[in-house]
Design a protein around this motif. Structure first.
Motif, PDB file in Angstrom:
ATOM      1  N   TRP A 214       0.830  -1.203   0.000  1.00 44.66           N
ATOM      2  CA  TRP A 214       0.000   0.000   0.000  1.00 44.66           C
ATOM      3  C   TRP A 214       0.869   1.260   0.000  1.00 44.66           C
ATOM      4  N   GLN A 218       1.341   4.213  -3.044  1.00 43.11           N
ATOM      5  CA  GLN A 218       1.312   5.671  -2.867  1.00 43.11           C
ATOM      6  C   GLN A 218       2.547   6.323  -3.483  1.00 43.11           C
ATOM      7  N   TYR A 361       1.613  10.745   6.462  1.00 39.29           N
ATOM      8  CA  TYR A 361       0.565   9.734   6.325  1.00 39.29           C
ATOM      9  C   TYR A 361       0.382   8.928   7.606  1.00 39.29           C
ATOM     10  N   VAL A 367      -2.694  11.744   7.714  1.00 34.17           N
ATOM     11  CA  VAL A 367      -3.502  11.495   6.521  1.00 34.17           C
ATOM     12  C   VAL A 367      -4.308  10.200   6.657  1.00 34.17           C
ATOM     13  N   ASN A 368      -3.717   9.168   7.271  1.00 33.09           N
ATOM     14  CA  ASN A 368      -4.442   7.901   7.388  1.00 33.09           C
ATOM     15  C   ASN A 368      -5.715   8.051   8.210  1.00 33.09           C
ATOM     16  N   LEU A 371      -8.293   9.675   6.020  1.00 29.19           N
ATOM     17  CA  LEU A 371      -8.901   8.674   5.136  1.00 29.19           C
ATOM     18  C   LEU A 371      -9.833   7.756   5.921  1.00 29.19           C
ATOM     19  N   LEU A 374     -13.213   8.883   6.257  1.00 25.63           N
ATOM     20  CA  LEU A 374     -13.989   8.730   5.023  1.00 25.63           C
ATOM     21  C   LEU A 374     -14.340   7.278   4.744  1.00 25.63           C
ATOM     22  N   LEU A 376     -11.969   4.469   4.997  1.00 22.85           N
ATOM     23  CA  LEU A 376     -10.854   3.556   4.751  1.00 22.85           C
ATOM     24  C   LEU A 376     -10.127   3.301   6.074  1.00 22.85           C
ATOM     25  N   THR A 377     -10.579   2.291   6.806  1.00 21.53           N
ATOM     26  CA  THR A 377      -9.995   1.980   8.116  1.00 21.53           C
ATOM     27  C   THR A 377      -9.173   0.697   8.095  1.00 21.53           C
TER      28      THR A 377
END
Length: 695
Positions: A214, A218, A361, A367-368, A371, A374, A376-377
């Motif tokens: 992942w 990025q 991030y 940033v994580n 996300l 929104l 995305l866990t």
């Protein structure tokens, strides 16, 4: 970033192979001697009552027995009795890695295979770092030094067999090198050999831990953006191709889960992640620089404990985040030198930009988490990206030192740094007695398993207490997660009740049966065909004495006994009865009291028949909706009722249905797509099922 287009320096091919070979031997010797793994029995020493080692070996055992295979859907015949354990809801990308442990276990024994793969992870990491260091023109002295410290990192030791999927981080330096290649136009695009090699590494990365792939996705994504901004459109396809290769590897490794979920719906209970997890397991900057405990540099450990550890407490996975002083110095040097170049108006290196992004991030609140808000866990433990920071910091340090020291001084300095760094990074050394105790504990489990296997028929079934869900549960008293795998690891041809993924119907009956009186529980288990009941004493406050006493009073004989485990023989019935279970199989939310919401247009309930005979079953429930819609009710594919639903006007279903199959399906079909409820709940909901009952 400069690359050597020649063959890893000016060394001959012979000398090129000597260095990684010598490095590998050094890693093996340090690991075996320091951890006292110098005999065959000691090589297999490990602790099955702590961490996730039992999970790794339990999963590998299923491959070893041939119950499951990579890529294919996974039903484990020797677990989840009297059914088969269903592992398809729980995505495991590293199928081939775990299968490799299992297949190696056929040759050398499962515990030895587990530790050999841990050692392999150390060696591969060291050699991979050396290779990349040589590619960016690091001198041999510092490439070997860096490889040794990288292969024997704090991160690797902290992860070990319990987290072998994370300890296999050997491809991280290669992925970083590929990202640097993609930032440079034509470096891969016009070189077919590099293109093929890069695609192979990317595909393999996709089959390994998704955290690492992942982050690579990025970083490749930034390469694509960079080429677009620079209008280098001819080079845009390179990072896209590598992202596609990672995606292909990930898809191939998880095709079993994707295909099963497509056919049976998502299981919301299999993996649970929330925003609190993202904060708990996020990256905390002090964790990178302060050792958690057991550091051999006692003065540094005292400072870390006084300034940070004792005040912060144990949070998340802070025990694995410490970089080590040498990589930490390199990381600080990278950050500071890049910042200085920015102040001077110069362009910092790709390494610097990558380190800055990884911080942004991964850090708690970064940033994580945005996300995650929104939806995305999935990537909750961003502390694990510390291995990227470790890689960047150590590569920078090795490259910086190589440019400033002449060859003779380089060897002396590199050797001194290696000794200092190893002493800092190696954990507390186990005593000979510690290793002997682990060997003895495993032997006790082996002997217990051998007596159990000999005391019941071939393919006999064993019911395990206390009932434990799988996977990822907190300890039950002193019994840690996955301990129920202990007897399974050492037996052949024995079926255990533990091990099916939580959230489906296959294990729902176990807690109900265990909650009955001992007499009724035994009667039910014997009716279901179980040959033994096995108790883990560590799962009870009284070490199971009350339960064991009641089983003895009933006249049950002990099949096998050990300090932690005891098994009693049952008298199984030959009637072929099975537990009558109800499972909310497809497109249902988790239970909310007596209610469940359908999260798709269609939702399915499974009712398992207890025997081979057709039998009537009264099924009743209340049905409610958020929007007007029509809901059809089908029993084994046949329409049995239909409701025209209006919000606020629930309908009652109450019918006697005939169970004609081993697993009967009650399907509810709506003619309307699910929608947001409008109360802040982010789920797309269709209809609500309440007070479901069967009799």
């Amino acid at each position: 970033m400069t690359y050597d287009r020649q063959n890893l320096d000016v060394e001959t091919k012979t000398r090129v192979w000597v260095q990684p070979l010598a490095l590998s031997v050094a890693v093996v010797l340090v690991w075996c001697v320091y951890f006292r793994r110098t005999s065959w029995d000691a090589l297999g020493a490990l602790n099955l009552t702590h961490g996730d080692a039992a999970l790794v070996l339990g999963t590998a055992k299923a491959y070893m027995d041939g119950d499951i295979w990579p890529v294919l859907q996974k039903f484990v015949a020797h677990l989840g009795a009297p059914f088969s354990a269903n592992w398809n809801d729980w995505p495991v990308t590293e199928d081939f890695l775990i299968a490799g442990i299992g297949w190696t276990g056929r040759l050398v024994g499962l515990t030895q295979a587990g530790n050999l793969f841990v050692l392999l992870a150390h060696v591969l990491a060291a050699v991979s770092f050396w290779f990349v260091a040589k590619k960016i023109r690091v001198s041999s002295a510092f490439a070997l030094m860096g490889g040794l410290l990288y292969g024997l990192s704090v991160y690797a030791f902290a992860r070990g067999l319990s987290h072998i999927v994370l300890a296999m981080y050997w491809h991280v330096p290669l992925l970083l090198m590929l990202t640097w290649w993609t930032y440079t136009p034509c470096l891969i695009r016009d070189d077919m050999r590099k293109t093929v090699a890069a695609c192979a590494v990317a595909f393999i990365a996709g089959t390994l831990n998704p955290y690492y792939s992942w982050m690579a996705v990025q970083l490749f994504g930034f390469a694509f953006v960079l080429h677009v901004v620079r209008k280098q459109y001819a080079s845009c396809w390179v990072p896209v191709l590598l992202i596609a290769c990672i995606g292909a590897g990930f898809f191939c490794s998880n095709i079993d889960t994707f295909s099963y979920v497509w056919g049976h719906g998502k299981n919301p209970g299999a993996i649970e992640r929330d925003l609190a997890d993202l904060q708990l397991y996020g990256l905390r900057v002090p964790d990178l620089f302060y050792p958690f405990q057991g550091n051999n540099l006692h003065f540094w450990q005292r400072i870390a404990t006084r300034l940070y550890v004792s005040r912060a407490g144990s949070q998340g996975e802070m025990w694995s985040t410490y970089l080590g002083l040498v990589p930490a110095v390199g990381l600080l040097g990278l950050i500071c030198s890049g910042a200085y170049r920015v102040l001077l108006g110069h362009q910092p290196s790709a390494m610097w930009w990558q380190a800055i992004w990884i911080f942004a991030y991964s850090v708690v609140g970064g940033v994580n988490l945005l996300l995650g808000s929104l939806g995305l866990t999935l990537f909750r433990a961003t502390n694990r990206f510390s291995i990227f920071l470790l890689t960047l910091g150590l590569l920078f340090l090795c490259q910086w030192a190589s440019r400033r020291l002449d060859p003779r001084a380089a060897w002396v300095v590199a050797a001194a740094i290696a000794v200092f760094g190893l002493w800092d990074q190696l954990p507390s050394r186990p005593s000979a007695q510690d290793v002997a105790n682990e060997v003895a504990a495993l032997q006790i489990d082996r002997e217990f398993a051998a007596r159990l296997q000999a005391g019941i028929p071939s393919n006999g079934m064993v019911f395990q207490l206390p009932v434990a869900e799988f996977p990822e549960i907190p300890p039950i008293v002193a019994m840690n997660d996955y301990e129920h795998f202990r007897p399974y690891i050492f037996t052949s041809g024995v079926r255990y009740s533990y091990g099916t993924t939580k959230g489906r119907f296959e294990a729902a009956w176990q807690a109900t049966t265990a909650g009955k009186s001992v007499a009724q529980m035994v009667d039910d288990l014997e009716a279901y065909g179980f040959d033994a009941v096995l108790i883990n004493r560590r799962g009870y406050l009284d070490r199971g004495e009350a339960l064991i006493g009641e089983l003895r009073q009933r006249g049950l004989d002990v099949v096998s006994d050990s300090p932690d485990l005891v098994a009693f023989r049952l008298a199984p019935s030959n009637a072929g009865k099975r537990p009558e279970v109800v499972g909310f199989a497809r497109n249902w939310s988790t239970a909310e009291g007596p209610n469940r919401w359908a999260v798709g247009r269609n939702a399915t309930v499974i009712l398992a028949r207890g025997d081979a005979n057709d039998k009537p079953k009264r099924v009743s429930f209340d049905l409610a909706v958020l929007r007007e819609q029509k809901v059809d009710v089908l029993w084994n594919g046949t329409l049995v009722d239909s409701f025209r639903m209006t919000p606020g006007e629930p309908k009652r279903f109450d019918r006697v249905l005939t169970m004609t199959q081993a697993f009967n399906t009650l399907e509810l079909r709506s003619d309307t797509e699910p929608a947001l409820p409008g109360n802040g709940d982010p789920r797309m909901l269709s209809f609500k099922l309440s007070e479901f009952s069967t009799n």
